[in-house]
Design an enzyme around this catalytic site. Structure first.
Site, short mmCIF file in Angstrom:
data_model
loop_
_atom_site.label_atom_id
_atom_site.label_comp_id
_atom_site.label_asym_id
_atom_site.label_seq_id
_atom_site.Cartn_x
_atom_site.Cartn_y
_atom_site.Cartn_z
CE LYS A 86 -3.94 -2.33 2.00
NZ LYS A 86 -4.59 -2.87 3.18
CD GLN A 138 -3.65 -4.65 6.29
OE1 GLN A 138 -3.48 -3.63 5.64
NE2 GLN A 138 -4.24 -5.71 5.76
CG ASP A 177 -10.25 -0.39 4.38
OD1 ASP A 177 -9.99 -0.57 3.18
OD2 ASP A 177 -9.55 -0.85 5.31
#
Ligand code: NDP
Length: 291
Positions: free
Chosen positions: A53, A97, A120
């Protein structure tokens, strides 16, 4: 006849190039998009995802920072970090994460992220927004699938879409997005009896189960669009999807490979959501509303 292969890597490159221009424009206006990634513990796979990322952010001109916590970190330490990032004007997207260690409450952590920075799309508000057709951020993996369909001019309205899998990060949002675009949607799970009956009736079949090669040629309607979200590591170290690619590609109309299909799209859509968040911040838009 062999299926048209949907090249996720190529589409991801095209999409990144389009959004890189938007990131550059924003930077010229004084707002360089910024993403903060929080990682707790030393899960090897998570570490690789986070490094990928960061690399992808650099490539499209997004500033990124990683906040690492040990496995034994207390939830409050992470919540305090998120609070500071919520107030940091240089950070437009915050990502935690997953998975978090067992002593963490996932929802407590995710819902502490400011809605307008939840790139997200996992915050309960953003989930509700998606359900009601007022999307703030589309969750990255299903968003990537939608872009793959769009770039291949695959019609969705009026089609029968079957989604195999009902996870909060893939299956459920995938079904909602297809529904929003006018598909008739069926969701199958591990409890579905006679799975082939449903998959064989799909014009668009999206599979996200984590079960290697679950879907075989006999389970697919000739000419169907088959999207394989699964990523499975086999005992010989090779990767494979949830679809038996070699047999299904002989019957499907379109198919995504693994690797090189949905995978590259997921990180790409995270970059897009971060740039979108920065564009909104630049324009003074909060939670979809002008401030
Ligand atoms: P989960 O384990 O959270 O969910 C799997 C889902 O599949 C569950 O809803 C389960 O049903 C269903 N399922 C399992 N076995 C069967 C079966 N035999 N028949 C029908 N349904 C079944 O997984 P995720 O959604 O997080 O991920 C799915 C796959 O996608 C994994 O391989 C993962 O690695 C991959 N993935 C890939 C991404 C990418 O970028 N390409 C991103 C995210 C995930 P039930 O609910 O009844 O248990």
């Amino acid at each position: 006849m062999s299926a048209h292969i949907i090249d996720g890597k190529k589409i991801a490159e095209l999409v990144r190039a389009e959004w890189k221009v938007r990131a550059e424009k924003l930077t010229q206006l004084g707002t360089k998009p910024g993403l903060a990634v929080i990682i707790v513990g030393d899960n090897a796979a998570s570490g690789i995802y986070v490094r990928n990322k960061v690399k992808a952010c650099n490539e499209v001109g997004i500033y990124s920072e990683v906040h690492s916590f040990t496995e034994n970190a207390q939830q409050n330490e992470v919540l305090n970090c998120i609070q500071a990032l919520n107030e940091n004007p240089h950070i437009h997207g915050i990502l935690v994460q997953l998975p978090l260690p067992p002593h963490f409450e996932n929802n407590r952590v995710i819902t502490s992220i400011a809605i307008e920075k939840d790139v997200d799309g996992f915050h309960l508000y953003n989930v509700g927004a998606l359900v009601t057709g007022n999307t703030v951020f589309s969750p990255c993996t299903p968003y990537g699938v939608m872009v793959m369909l769009e770039k291949n001019h695959i019609p969705i309205e009026g089609q029968h879409a079957v989604v195999v899998g009902r996870s909060n990060i893939v299956g459920k949002p995938m079904a909602l997005m297809l529904l929003e675009q006018g598909a008739t949607v069926t969701i199958c799970t591990s409890k579905t009896s006679n799975l082939p009956h449903f998959t064989k009736n799909a014009d668009i079949l999206v599979v996200a189960t984590g079960k290697p090669r679950l879907i075989t040629a006999e389970m697919v309607k000739p000419g169907a669009v088959v999207i394989d979200v699964g990523i499975n590591r086999l005992s010989d170290g090779k990767l494979c999807g949830d679809v038996d690619y070699d047999s299904v590609k002989e019957i499907a109309g379109y198919i995504t490979p693994v690797p090189g299909g949905v995978g590259p799209m997921t990180i790409t859509m995270l970059l897009c959501n971060t740039i979108l968040a920065a564009e909104r911040a630049q324009a003074g838009i909060k939670n979809g509303k002008s401030s």
